[in-house]
Design a protein around this motif. Structure first.
Motif, PDB file in Angstrom:
ATOM      1  N   SER A 359     -90.780 -33.283  86.167  1.00  0.00           N
ATOM      2  CA  SER A 359     -91.497 -32.026  85.974  1.00  0.00           C
ATOM      3  C   SER A 359     -91.303 -31.453  84.577  1.00  0.00           C
ATOM      4  O   SER A 359     -92.148 -30.717  84.081  1.00  0.00           O
ATOM      5  CB  SER A 359     -91.031 -31.002  87.020  1.00  0.00           C
ATOM      6  N   CYS A 360     -90.198 -31.808  83.915  1.00  0.00           N
ATOM      7  CA  CYS A 360     -89.944 -31.305  82.558  1.00  0.00           C
ATOM      8  C   CYS A 360     -90.765 -32.032  81.505  1.00  0.00           C
ATOM      9  O   CYS A 360     -90.776 -31.633  80.340  1.00  0.00           O
ATOM     10  CB  CYS A 360     -88.454 -31.417  82.229  1.00  0.00           C
ATOM     11  N   GLY A 361     -91.458 -33.109  81.891  1.00  0.00           N
ATOM     12  CA  GLY A 361     -92.286 -33.858  80.954  1.00  0.00           C
ATOM     13  C   GLY A 361     -91.666 -35.150  80.479  1.00  0.00           C
ATOM     14  O   GLY A 361     -92.292 -35.873  79.697  1.00  0.00           O
ATOM     15  N   SER A 362     -90.472 -35.488  80.948  1.00  0.00           N
ATOM     16  CA  SER A 362     -89.820 -36.735  80.540  1.00  0.00           C
ATOM     17  C   SER A 362     -90.121 -37.841  81.539  1.00  0.00           C
ATOM     18  O   SER A 362     -90.673 -37.605  82.619  1.00  0.00           O
ATOM     19  CB  SER A 362     -88.308 -36.530  80.421  1.00  0.00           C
ATOM     20  N   GLY A 363     -89.744 -39.053  81.171  1.00  0.00           N
ATOM     21  CA  GLY A 363     -89.958 -40.203  82.041  1.00  0.00           C
ATOM     22  C   GLY A 363     -88.909 -41.268  81.791  1.00  0.00           C
ATOM     23  O   GLY A 363     -88.381 -41.397  80.691  1.00  0.00           O
ATOM     24  N   THR A 364     -88.614 -42.038  82.831  1.00  0.00           N
ATOM     25  CA  THR A 364     -87.606 -43.097  82.743  1.00  0.00           C
ATOM     26  C   THR A 364     -88.160 -44.375  83.346  1.00  0.00           C
ATOM     27  O   THR A 364     -88.774 -44.344  84.420  1.00  0.00           O
ATOM     28  CB  THR A 364     -86.315 -42.706  83.486  1.00  0.00           C
ATOM     29  N   VAL A 365     -87.923 -45.489  82.661  1.00  0.00           N
ATOM     30  CA  VAL A 365     -88.280 -46.817  83.169  1.00  0.00           C
ATOM     31  C   VAL A 365     -86.987 -47.548  83.497  1.00  0.00           C
ATOM     32  O   VAL A 365     -86.069 -47.603  82.671  1.00  0.00           O
ATOM     33  CB  VAL A 365     -89.096 -47.620  82.142  1.00  0.00           C
ATOM     34  N   ARG A 366     -86.911 -48.102  84.694  1.00  0.00           N
ATOM     35  CA  ARG A 366     -85.753 -48.891  85.099  1.00  0.00           C
ATOM     36  C   ARG A 366     -86.199 -50.293  85.492  1.00  0.00           C
ATOM     37  O   ARG A 366     -87.262 -50.464  86.092  1.00  0.00           O
ATOM     38  CB  ARG A 366     -85.022 -48.234  86.267  1.00  0.00           C
ATOM     39  N   ILE A 367     -85.359 -51.271  85.144  1.00  0.00           N
ATOM     40  CA  ILE A 367     -85.633 -52.660  85.475  1.00  0.00           C
ATOM     41  C   ILE A 367     -84.603 -53.106  86.508  1.00  0.00           C
ATOM     42  O   ILE A 367     -83.400 -53.018  86.271  1.00  0.00           O
ATOM     43  CB  ILE A 367     -85.552 -53.568  84.228  1.00  0.00           C
ATOM     44  N   ASP A 384     -85.441 -44.364  78.446  1.00  0.00           N
ATOM     45  CA  ASP A 384     -85.733 -42.945  78.606  1.00  0.00           C
ATOM     46  C   ASP A 384     -86.762 -42.515  77.567  1.00  0.00           C
ATOM     47  O   ASP A 384     -86.659 -42.898  76.384  1.00  0.00           O
ATOM     48  CB  ASP A 384     -84.461 -42.102  78.446  1.00  0.00           C
ATOM     49  N   PHE A 385     -87.744 -41.708  77.988  1.00  0.00           N
ATOM     50  CA  PHE A 385     -88.805 -41.251  77.094  1.00  0.00           C
ATOM     51  C   PHE A 385     -88.964 -39.737  77.216  1.00  0.00           C
ATOM     52  O   PHE A 385     -88.624 -39.155  78.256  1.00  0.00           O
ATOM     53  CB  PHE A 385     -90.142 -41.921  77.430  1.00  0.00           C
ATOM     54  N   ASP A 386     -89.501 -39.133  76.161  1.00  0.00           N
ATOM     55  CA  ASP A 386     -89.816 -37.707  76.219  1.00  0.00           C
ATOM     56  C   ASP A 386     -91.274 -37.498  76.613  1.00  0.00           C
ATOM     57  O   ASP A 386     -91.910 -36.534  76.202  1.00  0.00           O
ATOM     58  CB  ASP A 386     -89.518 -37.032  74.874  1.00  0.00           C
ATOM     59  N   ALA A 387     -91.795 -38.410  77.435  1.00  0.00           N
ATOM     60  CA  ALA A 387     -93.147 -38.305  77.979  1.00  0.00           C
ATOM     61  C   ALA A 387     -93.173 -38.980  79.342  1.00  0.00           C
ATOM     62  O   ALA A 387     -92.434 -39.940  79.596  1.00  0.00           O
ATOM     63  CB  ALA A 387     -94.178 -38.947  77.049  1.00  0.00           C
ATOM     64  N   GLN A 388     -94.015 -38.488  80.227  1.00  0.00           N
ATOM     65  CA  GLN A 388     -94.088 -39.011  81.585  1.00  0.00           C
ATOM     66  C   GLN A 388     -94.618 -40.444  81.602  1.00  0.00           C
ATOM     67  O   GLN A 388     -95.476 -40.818  80.795  1.00  0.00           O
ATOM     68  CB  GLN A 388     -94.992 -38.115  82.433  1.00  0.00           C
ATOM     69  N   GLY A 408     -96.165 -34.960  77.406  1.00  0.00           N
ATOM     70  CA  GLY A 408     -94.855 -35.139  76.800  1.00  0.00           C
ATOM     71  C   GLY A 408     -93.992 -33.890  76.867  1.00  0.00           C
ATOM     72  O   GLY A 408     -94.446 -32.798  77.205  1.00  0.00           O
ATOM     73  N   LYS A 409     -92.740 -34.075  76.554  1.00  0.00           N
ATOM     74  CA  LYS A 409     -91.754 -33.000  76.544  1.00  0.00           C
ATOM     75  C   LYS A 409     -91.467 -32.597  75.106  1.00  0.00           C
ATOM     76  O   LYS A 409     -91.085 -33.429  74.281  1.00  0.00           O
ATOM     77  CB  LYS A 409     -90.478 -33.475  77.225  1.00  0.00           C
ATOM     78  N   SER A 410     -91.640 -31.330  74.796  1.00  0.00           N
ATOM     79  CA  SER A 410     -91.377 -30.834  73.446  1.00  0.00           C
ATOM     80  C   SER A 410     -89.889 -30.566  73.271  1.00  0.00           C
ATOM     81  O   SER A 410     -89.214 -30.096  74.191  1.00  0.00           O
ATOM     82  CB  SER A 410     -92.181 -29.563  73.171  1.00  0.00           C
ATOM     83  N   THR A 411     -89.400 -30.880  72.078  1.00  0.00           N
ATOM     84  CA  THR A 411     -88.000 -30.653  71.734  1.00  0.00           C
ATOM     85  C   THR A 411     -87.887 -29.395  70.879  1.00  0.00           C
ATOM     86  O   THR A 411     -88.588 -29.264  69.872  1.00  0.00           O
ATOM     87  CB  THR A 411     -87.420 -31.853  70.979  1.00  0.00           C
TER      88      THR A 411
END
Length: 510
Positions: A359-367, A384-388, A408-411
């Motif tokens: 919900s904060c705009g970030s996204g994670t990819v796991r293998i 880890d990304f700062d975008a969904q 995306g998530k703004s810093t």
């Protein structure tokens, strides 16, 4: 620039035994061989510098490596393992070199030789070259297609589009169209059917694979599912179920995820009036199913929901496999955000990639590596990304993983004071907001190193997701706010002739 080779004294036998005399004679002969004018050529592997530097390295290896695990190659006090010629490193006489270094044994000479020749052990690893099929050279936009999706379905991450063996199938309001050619020619767009208003809005489209190349499944917001034949433009069957939120084909079986967390498998090989009654119902998720993905072999499938949970299933069982991290006495795959992407590797059937949209705009990819016994799973790596994350795809032609990203998530950098040399005083810097650089873009990483390969912007609006073509070369990018489906080239066509020639060479009997 030249130097004079010093005169070599004759070995004297005074005060030495025969063995000592012979050893000293061999040592002097080795030094004479190094300085011999018959070998004026100085290469990286056989230069005077490398030989004497290797001896210095051998002598000081314990002192150097005990202080630091990684040698400082830029320090003048340590030898540089290159092949450059330097007169400053040559001793004043060959005999002084013998007396200072001594006569190492055979093992010592081997260590010196390997240290002198293998200078690459301290260098930065060079990444392997990319193949001609890589997205680094093939990723580019091709064609835009107009389509529509309701605001409710767009908020759920759903969009009506699919890729069949014959082309792209997509929706515009209450009508379904089929585009044969990937050009802007309007005559190549053919209407397939019209959805009744009483059935609700068109939500999802999924096209059959090689076993059912002409069959398209449609689902509506009110739970109606229809199967259409593209070649005849006729509906083959229809049934009603609880609200459909995800839908994927596996051969002749259509897997459907519902709003309450249930998964149903509809076997289309049974008579039309028995499809709904014979459906296999699976329950374990506690929230809406947001993503489904079948393994290429059709034995395993993965499901994700709005709570961030992912379950891996064996098609023959009704309970999920014990895979993931240990959480509350049970292994499970758990993300922070909604599971919006699942992808199985086409060249390794036990590799699963999962992606979420927080919900904060970030996204994670796991293998994840699913064990061959289908009982355990290990976390290999993650990004880890700062975008969904809105979709994931493994390339069937090369070892690459593609991800699409939405909002995306703004810093935010806080206000602070910095010193200005020109003013010789501190200056107040206000609070600044830095937007995500990968929002609404496509990223490609190498596998398994996950080294970044390329990034390309798709739109300024939210990128809802993508679909991979049956050939594994093109993508459909969905941008609902612009009412556009954007066709991209992703990976190049594999060189089948080159692969065939390699196979033929390996089959020759010598």
């Amino acid at each position: 620039m030249s130097f004079r080779i010093p005169e070599m004294p004759e070995p004297s036998s005074e005060g030495l035994t025969l063995t000592q005399f012979e050893s000293r004679k061999r040592a002097i002969a080795e030094v004479e061989e190094i300085f011999s004018p018959k070998r004026p050529r100085l290469t990286r592997n056989h230069s005077i510098t490398s030989r004497y530097e290797s001896r210095n390295l051998y002598e000081s290896s314990e002192r150097t490596l005990s202080r630091s695990a990684t040698p400082d190659l830029g320090s003048p006090s340590r030898p540089r393992l290159g092949g450059s010629f330097s007169y400053g490193s040559i001793p004043s006489s060959p005999m002084s070199a013998i007396s200072s270094v001594g006569l190492p044994d055979a093992a010592g000479l081997a260590l010196m030789r390997s240290a002198s020749l293998d200078g690459s052990r301290f260098s930065t690893p060079v990444p392997p070259p990319l193949s001609r099929e890589s997205a680094n050279t093939n990723l580019r936009a091709k064609v835009d297609i107009d389509f529509t999706v309701s605001a409710e379905d767009a908020a759920m991450g759903c969009f009506p589009a699919g890729w069949s063996q014959y082309g792209v199938v997509f929706g515009r309001k209450d009508r379904v169209y089929h585009k044969i050619d990937m050009t802007n020619a309007p005559e190549q767009v053919v209407q397939l059917c019209k959805v009744r208003e009483s059935y609700g809005t068109l939500r999802l489209i999924d096209c059959g694979g090689k076993d059912m190349p002409g069959i398209v499944a449609l689902s509506t917001s009110k739970g109606y599912i229809q199967l259409w034949d593209i070649t005849t433009k006729k509906m083959t069957t229809q049934w009603h179920t609880t609200g459909v939120t995800a839908m994927k084909w596996n051969n002749q079986v259509l897997t459907v995820g519902g709003a309450r967390g249930a998964i149903r498998h509809f076997d289309t090989r049974v008579p039309n009036d028995k499809v709904k009654e014979s459906a296999k119902r699976i329950t374990r998720h506690q929230s809406k199913i947001s993503s489904l993905s079948w393994q290429n072999e059709g034995k395993l499938y993965a499901s994700g929901d709005d709570s961030g949970a992912v379950h891996v299933w064996d098609a023959r069982q009704t309970a999920p496999l014990d895979i993931g991290e240990l959480i509350q006495r049970r292994k499970k795959i758990q993300h922070k955000g909604v599971i919006t992407a699942l992808a199985w590797s086409p060249w390794h059937g036990k590799i699963l990639a999962t992606g979420d949209s927080a919900s904060c705009g970030s996204g994670t990819v796991r293998i994840w590596n699913v064990n061959g016994s289908c009982s355990t799973g290990d976390l290999s790596n993650y990004l880890d990304f700062d975008a969904q994350i809105t979709s994931l795809h493994f390339s069937p032609h090369c070892k690459e993983l593609l991800s699409t990203h939405g909002s995306g998530k703004s810093t935010i950098t806080p206000a602070r004071e910095v010193y200005d040399e020109t003013l010789d005083d501190t200056v107040a810097v206000p609070e600044t907001t830095i937007p995500s650089k990968i929002a609404n873009s496509v990223l490609v990483h190498a596998y398994p190193s996950l080294r970044h390969i390329t990034t390309q912007k798709v739109s300024e609006k939210h990128l809802a997701g993508s679909l991979l073509s049956p050939s594994g070369q093109r993508l459909i990018m969905a941008v609902p706010e612009e009412s556009k489906l954007r066709i991209f080239d992703a990976w190049g066509k594999p060189n089948l002739k080159r692969q065939a020639s390699r196979l033929s060479e390996g089959s020759i009997i010598r």
